[in-house]
Design a protein around this motif. Structure first.
Motif, PDB file in Angstrom:
ATOM      1  N   VAL A 266     -14.439  -0.429  24.572  1.00 23.51           N
ATOM      2  CA  VAL A 266     -14.316  -1.790  25.101  1.00 23.51           C
ATOM      3  C   VAL A 266     -14.468  -2.772  23.946  1.00 23.51           C
ATOM      4  CG1 VAL A 266     -15.091  -1.252  27.449  1.00 23.51           C
ATOM      5  CG2 VAL A 266     -16.785  -1.789  25.703  1.00 23.51           C
ATOM      6  N   ARG A 267     -13.823  -3.946  24.082  1.00 26.61           N
ATOM      7  CA  ARG A 267     -13.961  -4.962  23.041  1.00 26.61           C
ATOM      8  C   ARG A 267     -13.680  -6.337  23.608  1.00 26.61           C
ATOM      9  NH1 ARG A 267      -9.746  -7.383  20.333  1.00 26.61           N
ATOM     10  NH2 ARG A 267      -7.675  -6.716  20.958  1.00 26.61           N
ATOM     11  N   ASN A 268     -14.145  -7.337  22.884  1.00 28.57           N
ATOM     12  CA  ASN A 268     -13.778  -8.720  23.147  1.00 28.57           C
ATOM     13  C   ASN A 268     -13.632  -9.405  21.794  1.00 28.57           C
ATOM     14  OD1 ASN A 268     -16.434  -9.381  22.343  1.00 28.57           O
ATOM     15  ND2 ASN A 268     -17.162  -9.517  24.454  1.00 28.57           N
ATOM     16  N   ALA A 269     -13.618 -10.735  21.747  1.00 29.63           N
ATOM     17  CA  ALA A 269     -13.408 -11.438  20.482  1.00 29.63           C
ATOM     18  C   ALA A 269     -14.610 -11.347  19.552  1.00 29.63           C
ATOM     19  CB  ALA A 269     -13.059 -12.896  20.756  1.00 29.63           C
ATOM     20  N   GLU A 270     -15.761 -10.956  20.074  1.00 36.01           N
ATOM     21  CA  GLU A 270     -16.992 -10.942  19.286  1.00 36.01           C
ATOM     22  C   GLU A 270     -17.502  -9.547  18.916  1.00 36.01           C
ATOM     23  OE1 GLU A 270     -18.181 -13.815  18.177  1.00 36.01           O
ATOM     24  OE2 GLU A 270     -16.565 -14.815  19.270  1.00 36.01           O
ATOM     25  N   GLU A 271     -17.281  -8.570  19.777  1.00 34.38           N
ATOM     26  CA  GLU A 271     -17.855  -7.250  19.532  1.00 34.38           C
ATOM     27  C   GLU A 271     -17.005  -6.156  20.166  1.00 34.38           C
ATOM     28  OE1 GLU A 271     -21.698  -6.755  21.477  1.00 34.38           O
ATOM     29  OE2 GLU A 271     -21.033  -7.916  23.186  1.00 34.38           O
ATOM     30  N   MET A 272     -17.297  -4.924  19.780  1.00 35.75           N
ATOM     31  CA  MET A 272     -16.678  -3.778  20.429  1.00 35.75           C
ATOM     32  C   MET A 272     -17.741  -2.700  20.565  1.00 35.75           C
ATOM     33  SD  MET A 272     -14.220  -2.236  17.429  1.00 35.75           S
ATOM     34  CE  MET A 272     -13.655  -0.869  18.421  1.00 35.75           C
ATOM     35  N   ALA A 273     -17.503  -1.796  21.512  1.00 34.01           N
ATOM     36  CA  ALA A 273     -18.478  -0.732  21.752  1.00 34.01           C
ATOM     37  C   ALA A 273     -17.760   0.527  22.202  1.00 34.01           C
ATOM     38  CB  ALA A 273     -19.488  -1.169  22.813  1.00 34.01           C
TER      39      ALA A 273
END
Length: 195
Positions: free
Chosen positions: A181-188
């Motif tokens: 999963v990811r967004n503009a700030e982090e991923m995991a």
């Protein structure tokens, strides 16, 4: 589709089909909506029907696609406002479509276009189908991962956890036993295991 390999492209003029070998346009359907956010992927239903969003206005449409004596015939089977996806994708499973009606999750019957249920406020999230298990993985706009049963009769949440923090519009991905999963700030990345 209808016995021929095709490339489908959603654009300002609707949904267009092209021959992958020659690049020639085979057919086009839907009304022109320049500048409209047409981002959803069309879904093949059976061998000669397509489920697509924003073809004839808001909502989703099921269209019949057939080739008769070398001529392509594309006709609207039904149009429904029971699901109005903006940019989140939808999935198809066992005769039903699951996706977002703006920011609320819902289910639509593919035979009729009738909405079966609408529940689950996940914002502008994304959904992927785990077809072999009859499950849906929804990643909410707030970064929560929800596991739902693909149940056409009711909204059935099986569990959830906070996967990310902050606005999350990106698609989740499952590969090699892991959830990405990811967004503009982090991923995991999360390891998935059988219960």
């Amino acid at each position: 589709m209808a016995g021929k390999k095709q490339i489908l492209i959603v654009n300002d003029n609707g949904l267009a089909s092209f021959d992958p070998e020659s690049g020639k346009q085979l057919w086009n359907c839907g009304k022109a909506m320049p500048g409209a956010p047409r981002t959803e992927q069309p879904h093949l239903v059976g061998s000669a029907q397509l489920l697509a969003a924003s073809l004839f206005g808001s909502g989703i449409s099921l269209v019949d696609v057939n080739a008769e004596q070398g001529e392509w015939k594309v006709a609207e089977h039904w149009q429904s406002d029971g699901m109005k996806p903006e940019f989140p994708d939808m999935v198809v499973h066992n005769g039903h479509a699951y996706g977002f009606d703006i920011s609320t999750f819902c289910c639509v019957d593919l035979a009729t276009g009738k909405r079966m249920w609408k529940q689950g406020r996940y914002g502008h999230g994304q959904v992927i189908l785990l077809a072999d298990q009859g499950l849906l993985l929804v990643l909410s706009e707030k970064g929560e991962a929800f596991l739902l049963k693909a149940n056409s009769q009711r909204h059935e949440e099986l569990g959830h956890f906070q996967a990310l923090h902050g606005k999350t519009w990106n698609h989740p991905v499952i590969a090699g036993g892991r959830l990405y999963v990811r967004n503009a700030e982090e991923m995991a990345c999360y390891e998935l295991s059988a219960p």
